[in-house]
Design a protein around this motif. Sequence first.
Motif, PDB file in Angstrom:
ATOM      1  N   GLU A  65     -37.398 -51.650  58.843  1.00 23.53           N
ATOM      2  CA  GLU A  65     -37.972 -51.271  57.550  1.00 23.53           C
ATOM      3  C   GLU A  65     -38.455 -49.827  57.576  1.00 23.53           C
ATOM      4  OE1 GLU A  65     -41.492 -52.588  54.390  1.00 23.53           O
ATOM      5  OE2 GLU A  65     -41.029 -53.868  56.107  1.00 23.53           O
ATOM      6  N   ALA A  66     -39.053 -49.421  58.690  1.00 25.27           N
ATOM      7  CA  ALA A  66     -39.513 -48.036  58.806  1.00 25.27           C
ATOM      8  C   ALA A  66     -38.336 -47.069  58.706  1.00 25.27           C
ATOM      9  CB  ALA A  66     -40.246 -47.846  60.126  1.00 25.27           C
ATOM     10  N   THR A  67     -37.231 -47.413  59.352  1.00 22.51           N
ATOM     11  CA  THR A  67     -36.033 -46.580  59.295  1.00 22.51           C
ATOM     12  C   THR A  67     -35.527 -46.464  57.866  1.00 22.51           C
ATOM     13  OG1 THR A  67     -35.352 -47.115  61.556  1.00 22.51           O
ATOM     14  CG2 THR A  67     -33.619 -46.409  60.040  1.00 22.51           C
ATOM     15  N   GLN A  68     -35.489 -47.592  57.170  1.00 27.19           N
ATOM     16  CA  GLN A  68     -35.002 -47.595  55.792  1.00 27.19           C
ATOM     17  C   GLN A  68     -35.873 -46.707  54.904  1.00 27.19           C
ATOM     18  OE1 GLN A  68     -34.860 -51.503  53.987  1.00 27.19           O
ATOM     19  NE2 GLN A  68     -33.113 -50.922  52.755  1.00 27.19           N
ATOM     20  N   ARG A  69     -37.180 -46.802  55.066  1.00 26.28           N
ATOM     21  CA  ARG A  69     -38.086 -45.997  54.242  1.00 26.28           C
ATOM     22  C   ARG A  69     -37.957 -44.509  54.554  1.00 26.28           C
ATOM     23  NH1 ARG A  69     -43.766 -49.140  53.074  1.00 26.28           N
ATOM     24  NH2 ARG A  69     -42.893 -51.225  52.715  1.00 26.28           N
ATOM     25  N   ILE A  70     -37.821 -44.195  55.828  1.00 21.69           N
ATOM     26  CA  ILE A  70     -37.692 -42.791  56.217  1.00 21.69           C
ATOM     27  C   ILE A  70     -36.378 -42.205  55.711  1.00 21.69           C
ATOM     28  CG2 ILE A  70     -37.363 -41.248  58.192  1.00 21.69           C
ATOM     29  CD1 ILE A  70     -39.388 -43.040  59.714  1.00 21.69           C
ATOM     30  N   CYS A  71     -35.281 -42.911  55.936  1.00 18.34           N
ATOM     31  CA  CYS A  71     -33.973 -42.396  55.529  1.00 18.34           C
ATOM     32  C   CYS A  71     -33.825 -42.295  54.015  1.00 18.34           C
ATOM     33  CB  CYS A  71     -32.861 -43.267  56.119  1.00 18.34           C
ATOM     34  SG  CYS A  71     -32.752 -43.176  57.923  1.00 18.34           S
ATOM     35  N   ALA A  72     -34.468 -43.219  53.302  1.00 19.67           N
ATOM     36  CA  ALA A  72     -34.358 -43.216  51.843  1.00 19.67           C
ATOM     37  C   ALA A  72     -35.314 -42.222  51.187  1.00 19.67           C
ATOM     38  CB  ALA A  72     -34.624 -44.624  51.296  1.00 19.67           C
ATOM     39  N   GLY A  73     -36.448 -41.998  51.820  1.00 24.46           N
ATOM     40  CA  GLY A  73     -37.466 -41.198  51.150  1.00 24.46           C
ATOM     41  C   GLY A  73     -37.802 -39.849  51.741  1.00 24.46           C
ATOM     42  N   ILE A  74     -37.277 -39.543  52.925  1.00 25.70           N
ATOM     43  CA  ILE A  74     -37.632 -38.275  53.569  1.00 25.70           C
ATOM     44  C   ILE A  74     -36.345 -37.557  53.972  1.00 25.70           C
ATOM     45  CG2 ILE A  74     -39.084 -37.161  55.314  1.00 25.70           C
ATOM     46  CD1 ILE A  74     -40.541 -39.830  55.660  1.00 25.70           C
ATOM     47  N   PRO A  75     -35.793 -36.739  53.101  1.00 24.61           N
ATOM     48  CA  PRO A  75     -34.525 -36.062  53.389  1.00 24.61           C
ATOM     49  C   PRO A  75     -34.611 -35.186  54.640  1.00 24.61           C
ATOM     50  CG  PRO A  75     -35.127 -35.842  51.067  1.00 24.61           C
ATOM     51  CD  PRO A  75     -36.327 -36.410  51.766  1.00 24.61           C
ATOM     52  N   GLY A  76     -33.528 -35.196  55.384  1.00 20.00           N
ATOM     53  CA  GLY A  76     -33.439 -34.322  56.545  1.00 20.00           C
ATOM     54  C   GLY A  76     -33.952 -34.906  57.836  1.00 20.00           C
ATOM     55  N   VAL A  77     -34.643 -36.044  57.758  1.00 26.28           N
ATOM     56  CA  VAL A  77     -35.159 -36.691  58.965  1.00 26.28           C
ATOM     57  C   VAL A  77     -34.156 -37.746  59.417  1.00 26.28           C
ATOM     58  CG1 VAL A  77     -37.029 -38.040  59.973  1.00 26.28           C
ATOM     59  CG2 VAL A  77     -37.544 -36.298  58.265  1.00 26.28           C
ATOM     60  N   ARG A  78     -33.736 -37.664  60.660  1.00 23.30           N
ATOM     61  CA  ARG A  78     -32.751 -38.600  61.176  1.00 23.30           C
ATOM     62  C   ARG A  78     -33.400 -39.522  62.200  1.00 23.30           C
ATOM     63  NH1 ARG A  78     -27.688 -37.059  59.679  1.00 23.30           N
ATOM     64  NH2 ARG A  78     -26.623 -37.998  61.444  1.00 23.30           N
ATOM     65  N   VAL A  79     -32.901 -40.749  62.272  1.00 24.87           N
ATOM     66  CA  VAL A  79     -33.522 -41.779  63.120  1.00 24.87           C
ATOM     67  C   VAL A  79     -32.578 -42.205  64.234  1.00 24.87           C
ATOM     68  CG1 VAL A  79     -34.511 -44.095  63.182  1.00 24.87           C
ATOM     69  CG2 VAL A  79     -34.924 -42.612  61.199  1.00 24.87           C
ATOM     70  N   TYR A  90     -30.545 -56.658  65.768  1.00 31.65           N
ATOM     71  CA  TYR A  90     -31.000 -55.711  64.763  1.00 31.65           C
ATOM     72  C   TYR A  90     -30.144 -54.445  64.707  1.00 31.65           C
ATOM     73  CZ  TYR A  90     -35.295 -58.477  64.527  1.00 31.65           C
ATOM     74  OH  TYR A  90     -36.203 -59.489  64.361  1.00 31.65           O
ATOM     75  N   VAL A  91     -29.190 -54.298  65.599  1.00 31.89           N
ATOM     76  CA  VAL A  91     -28.379 -53.081  65.614  1.00 31.89           C
ATOM     77  C   VAL A  91     -27.696 -52.881  64.275  1.00 31.89           C
ATOM     78  CG1 VAL A  91     -26.371 -51.956  66.637  1.00 31.89           C
ATOM     79  CG2 VAL A  91     -27.986 -53.161  68.088  1.00 31.89           C
ATOM     80  N   TYR A  92     -27.058 -53.934  63.787  1.00 32.13           N
ATOM     81  CA  TYR A  92     -26.342 -53.854  62.513  1.00 32.13           C
ATOM     82  C   TYR A  92     -27.303 -53.467  61.394  1.00 32.13           C
ATOM     83  CZ  TYR A  92     -23.708 -55.507  58.435  1.00 32.13           C
ATOM     84  OH  TYR A  92     -23.081 -55.594  57.229  1.00 32.13           O
ATOM     85  N   SER A  93     -28.448 -54.133  61.334  1.00 31.47           N
ATOM     86  CA  SER A  93     -29.423 -53.850  60.282  1.00 31.47           C
ATOM     87  C   SER A  93     -29.951 -52.425  60.378  1.00 31.47           C
ATOM     88  CB  SER A  93     -30.598 -54.832  60.372  1.00 31.47           C
ATOM     89  OG  SER A  93     -30.159 -56.159  60.185  1.00 31.47           O
ATOM     90  N   ALA A  94     -30.139 -51.947  61.594  1.00 32.22           N
ATOM     91  CA  ALA A  94     -30.656 -50.591  61.787  1.00 32.22           C
ATOM     92  C   ALA A  94     -29.677 -49.551  61.255  1.00 32.22           C
ATOM     93  CB  ALA A  94     -30.933 -50.341  63.264  1.00 32.22           C
ATOM     94  N   LEU A  95     -28.396 -49.731  61.550  1.00 30.40           N
ATOM     95  CA  LEU A  95     -27.399 -48.791  61.066  1.00 30.40           C
ATOM     96  C   LEU A  95     -27.253 -48.875  59.556  1.00 30.40           C
ATOM     97  CD1 LEU A  95     -24.734 -49.214  63.887  1.00 30.40           C
ATOM     98  CD2 LEU A  95     -26.330 -47.326  63.574  1.00 30.40           C
ATOM     99  N   ARG A  96     -27.336 -50.083  59.019  1.00 23.30           N
ATOM    100  CA  ARG A  96     -27.301 -50.240  57.568  1.00 23.30           C
ATOM    101  C   ARG A  96     -28.509 -49.568  56.914  1.00 23.30           C
ATOM    102  NH1 ARG A  96     -24.639 -54.091  54.772  1.00 23.30           N
ATOM    103  NH2 ARG A  96     -25.469 -52.869  53.047  1.00 23.30           N
ATOM    104  N   ALA A  97     -29.624 -49.572  57.600  1.00 25.63           N
ATOM    105  CA  ALA A  97     -30.840 -48.967  57.063  1.00 25.63           C
ATOM    106  C   ALA A  97     -30.783 -47.446  57.074  1.00 25.63           C
ATOM    107  CB  ALA A  97     -32.057 -49.441  57.859  1.00 25.63           C
TER     108      ALA A  97
END
Length: 218
Positions: A65-79, A90-97
């Motif tokens: 969830e943290a990854t999804q929020r960061i990638c969706a809301g903070i441009p330029g930050v990569r996880v 969770y690998v699949y979910s993480a990449l989807r996020a």
Amino acid sequence: MDLSVLVADDQALLRGSFRVLIDTAPGLRTVGEAGTGAEAVELAGRERPDVVLMDVRMPEMDGIEATQRICAGIPGVRVLILTTFDLDTYVYSALRAGASGFLLKDTPPADLLSAIRVVASGESLLAPSVTRRLIAEFVRRPGPAQPPPTGLAALTDREREVLTLIARGLSNTELAEHLHLSPATVKTHIGHLLAKLHARDRAQLVITAYETGLVRAR
């Protein structure tokens, strides 16, 4: 300018170890530590690091969830996802996020530092073993293909071929050998795919290939 890294892990000892490793590497520096997913999102928004090293299993808010929020809301930050489990579901979910890479916590230090630089440069760290894990997930969860994105219809035959092989887990070197192309030409085709499919990185290309039905899980 040094690349900035945020370390997110619920174990203080590991956070400290990662921080020392990063701060002693040339061209890298840490900008903070987070012990929960919520802290990771807050710190990422405030510090705007180039890369977040993200543990999957954390209290309050997990790394997905943290990854999804960061990638969706903070441009330029990569996880870059870190986990203890090689077969973490969770690998699949993480990449989807939106994560740009996946590493095990027992990855050699030099490889971890290299991964940070790769992800920060805008590439995805998607090794063939992770690609196979993605494919296995599609096999386990068969379902109807989603409508193809607009860009899929605009792909050339060669670009579709390259996308298919990426989804099968081939590296750039293997793509060049298989298609009898130069590495530079392969990179050009991948750049076109990213642009036409509005994909952030190689991980999203793999997911798109399967979810649109271009490639079928065996």
